[in-house]
Design a protein around this motif. Structure first.
Motif, PDB file in Angstrom:
ATOM      1  N   GLY A 172      38.574  59.276  36.860  1.00 32.65           N
ATOM      2  CA  GLY A 172      38.170  58.488  38.017  1.00 32.65           C
ATOM      3  C   GLY A 172      37.574  57.146  37.616  1.00 32.65           C
ATOM      4  O   GLY A 172      37.888  56.109  38.217  1.00 32.65           O
ATOM      5  N   ARG A 173      36.717  57.154  36.587  1.00 32.57           N
ATOM      6  CA  ARG A 173      36.135  55.891  36.108  1.00 32.57           C
ATOM      7  C   ARG A 173      37.212  54.969  35.534  1.00 32.57           C
ATOM      8  O   ARG A 173      37.188  53.761  35.774  1.00 32.57           O
ATOM      9  N   CYS A 174      38.163  55.547  34.820  1.00 32.80           N
ATOM     10  CA  CYS A 174      39.249  54.737  34.257  1.00 32.80           C
ATOM     11  C   CYS A 174      40.107  54.136  35.370  1.00 32.80           C
ATOM     12  O   CYS A 174      40.489  52.957  35.305  1.00 32.80           O
ATOM     13  N   LEU A 175      40.400  54.931  36.387  1.00 30.17           N
ATOM     14  CA  LEU A 175      41.178  54.414  37.515  1.00 30.17           C
ATOM     15  C   LEU A 175      40.402  53.322  38.255  1.00 30.17           C
ATOM     16  O   LEU A 175      40.996  52.323  38.693  1.00 30.17           O
ATOM     17  N   ASN A 176      39.083  53.487  38.386  1.00 25.96           N
ATOM     18  CA  ASN A 176      38.263  52.448  39.017  1.00 25.96           C
ATOM     19  C   ASN A 176      38.277  51.162  38.197  1.00 25.96           C
ATOM     20  O   ASN A 176      38.345  50.066  38.755  1.00 25.96           O
ATOM     21  N   GLN A 177      38.222  51.300  36.861  1.00 27.70           N
ATOM     22  CA  GLN A 177      38.306  50.113  36.002  1.00 27.70           C
ATOM     23  C   GLN A 177      39.640  49.406  36.207  1.00 27.70           C
ATOM     24  O   GLN A 177      39.695  48.169  36.306  1.00 27.70           O
ATOM     25  N   LEU A 178      40.710  50.185  36.281  1.00 22.03           N
ATOM     26  CA  LEU A 178      42.034  49.609  36.498  1.00 22.03           C
ATOM     27  C   LEU A 178      42.089  48.907  37.853  1.00 22.03           C
ATOM     28  O   LEU A 178      42.576  47.775  37.964  1.00 22.03           O
ATOM     29  N   LYS A 179      41.556  49.561  38.866  1.00 28.39           N
ATOM     30  CA  LYS A 179      41.544  48.979  40.217  1.00 28.39           C
ATOM     31  C   LYS A 179      40.754  47.671  40.226  1.00 28.39           C
ATOM     32  O   LYS A 179      41.190  46.672  40.817  1.00 28.39           O
ATOM     33  N   GLU A 180      39.599  47.651  39.574  1.00 26.55           N
ATOM     34  CA  GLU A 180      38.782  46.435  39.530  1.00 26.55           C
ATOM     35  C   GLU A 180      39.524  45.302  38.829  1.00 26.55           C
ATOM     36  O   GLU A 180      39.479  44.154  39.281  1.00 26.55           O
ATOM     37  N   ARG A 181      40.218  45.616  37.751  1.00 23.98           N
ATOM     38  CA  ARG A 181      40.986  44.588  37.039  1.00 23.98           C
ATOM     39  C   ARG A 181      42.109  44.056  37.925  1.00 23.98           C
ATOM     40  O   ARG A 181      42.363  42.850  37.956  1.00 23.98           O
ATOM     41  N   LEU A 182      42.771  44.966  38.630  1.00 27.96           N
ATOM     42  CA  LEU A 182      43.861  44.547  39.516  1.00 27.96           C
ATOM     43  C   LEU A 182      43.325  43.678  40.652  1.00 27.96           C
ATOM     44  O   LEU A 182      43.940  42.668  41.015  1.00 27.96           O
ATOM     45  N   GLU A 183      42.179  44.065  41.232  1.00 31.43           N
ATOM     46  CA  GLU A 183      41.581  43.272  42.309  1.00 31.43           C
ATOM     47  C   GLU A 183      41.112  41.918  41.794  1.00 31.43           C
ATOM     48  O   GLU A 183      41.307  40.894  42.454  1.00 31.43           O
ATOM     49  N   ASP A 185      42.345  40.242  39.359  1.00 34.01           N
ATOM     50  CA  ASP A 185      43.525  39.413  39.107  1.00 34.01           C
ATOM     51  C   ASP A 185      44.378  39.240  40.351  1.00 34.01           C
ATOM     52  O   ASP A 185      45.460  38.653  40.282  1.00 34.01           O
ATOM     53  N   ASP A 186      43.913  39.803  41.488  1.00 32.44           N
ATOM     54  CA  ASP A 186      44.605  39.703  42.776  1.00 32.44           C
ATOM     55  C   ASP A 186      46.049  40.219  42.688  1.00 32.44           C
ATOM     56  O   ASP A 186      46.995  39.567  43.113  1.00 32.44           O
ATOM     57  N   ILE A 187      46.181  41.421  42.126  1.00 26.86           N
ATOM     58  CA  ILE A 187      47.506  42.047  41.982  1.00 26.86           C
ATOM     59  C   ILE A 187      47.633  43.113  43.044  1.00 26.86           C
ATOM     60  O   ILE A 187      46.800  44.004  43.158  1.00 26.86           O
ATOM     61  N   ARG A 188      48.698  43.018  43.842  1.00 29.03           N
ATOM     62  CA  ARG A 188      48.949  43.994  44.920  1.00 29.03           C
ATOM     63  C   ARG A 188      50.314  44.559  44.786  1.00 29.03           C
ATOM     64  O   ARG A 188      51.282  43.990  44.637  1.00 29.03           O
TER      65      ARG A 188
END
Length: 188
Positions: A172-183, A185-188
């Motif tokens: 879950g923490r790893c997925l949150n880190q990935l989500k934060e990086r994507l957000e 970098d504004d990647i959708r």
């Protein structure tokens, strides 16, 4: 329930392969080779070395098939064996492993693509950049849990040498880190 039936099916295939069924062995190879392949590649091996590791791991399973104590754990056995063999192969290379040629980052940028495909390729490149920026431990954990599924947490815990109960929260923490990086970098 689907996870239990998958393990039961794999156990039945192991038992049939032990009895000499080539079809059962072929079915195991077809079902579990993607997992073995991703574990090998996830350990930093280039394509050619990963192919050798995959072949070596399957040959090792054939040699040890009769000694596999729990047929339902064949996927876990393959994960652990692949990680060990990948580490051995990496050490033999005496240097840094080659970068993956499977990454979306490596796609040539000068070819013509229709707009939807360009947008998808751009998003995929961003996703892989964000994924590759994660700590290696997160990358390994996400690869294994996505491929092996939640029912394989025991095997994932063994492969990564971490407590089984920490797999879910760490994932879950790893997925949150990935989500934060994507957000970020504004990647959708």
């Amino acid at each position: 329930m689907a996870q239990a039936s998958r393990h039961d099916r794999q156990a039945a295939l192991v038992r049939a392969a032990r009895s000499g069924s080539r079809a059962a062995l072929d079915a195991l190879v077809v079902e579990l080779t993607p997992l073995v392949w991703h574990v090998a590649r996830g350990n930093g091996l280039d394509r050619a070395t990963a192919e050798d590791v995959v072949q070596t791991v399957w040959l090792s399973l054939l040699r040890h098939l009769d000694r596999l104590a729990e047929p339902r754990a064949v996927a876990g056995w393959l994960i652990v064996a692949t990680r060990r063999e990948a580490r051995r192969a990496w050490r033999e290379l005496n240097g840094r492993p080659a970068l993956s040629t499977d990454s979306a980052v490596d796609l040539p940028g000068d070819r013509w693509l229709p707009e939807p495909e360009v947008l998808r390729d751009d998003r995929d490149r961003g996703l892989w950049r964000a994924f590759n920026a994660l700590p290696r431990r997160c990358q390994e954990l996400l690869r294994l849990t996505v491929l092996a599924g939640r029912a394989e947490y025991r095997a994932v815990a063994e492969a990564l040498a971490m407590p089984r109960g920490s797999i879910g929260p760490t994932r879950g923490r790893c997925l949150n880190q990935l989500k934060e990086r994507l957000e970020r970098d504004d990647i959708r």
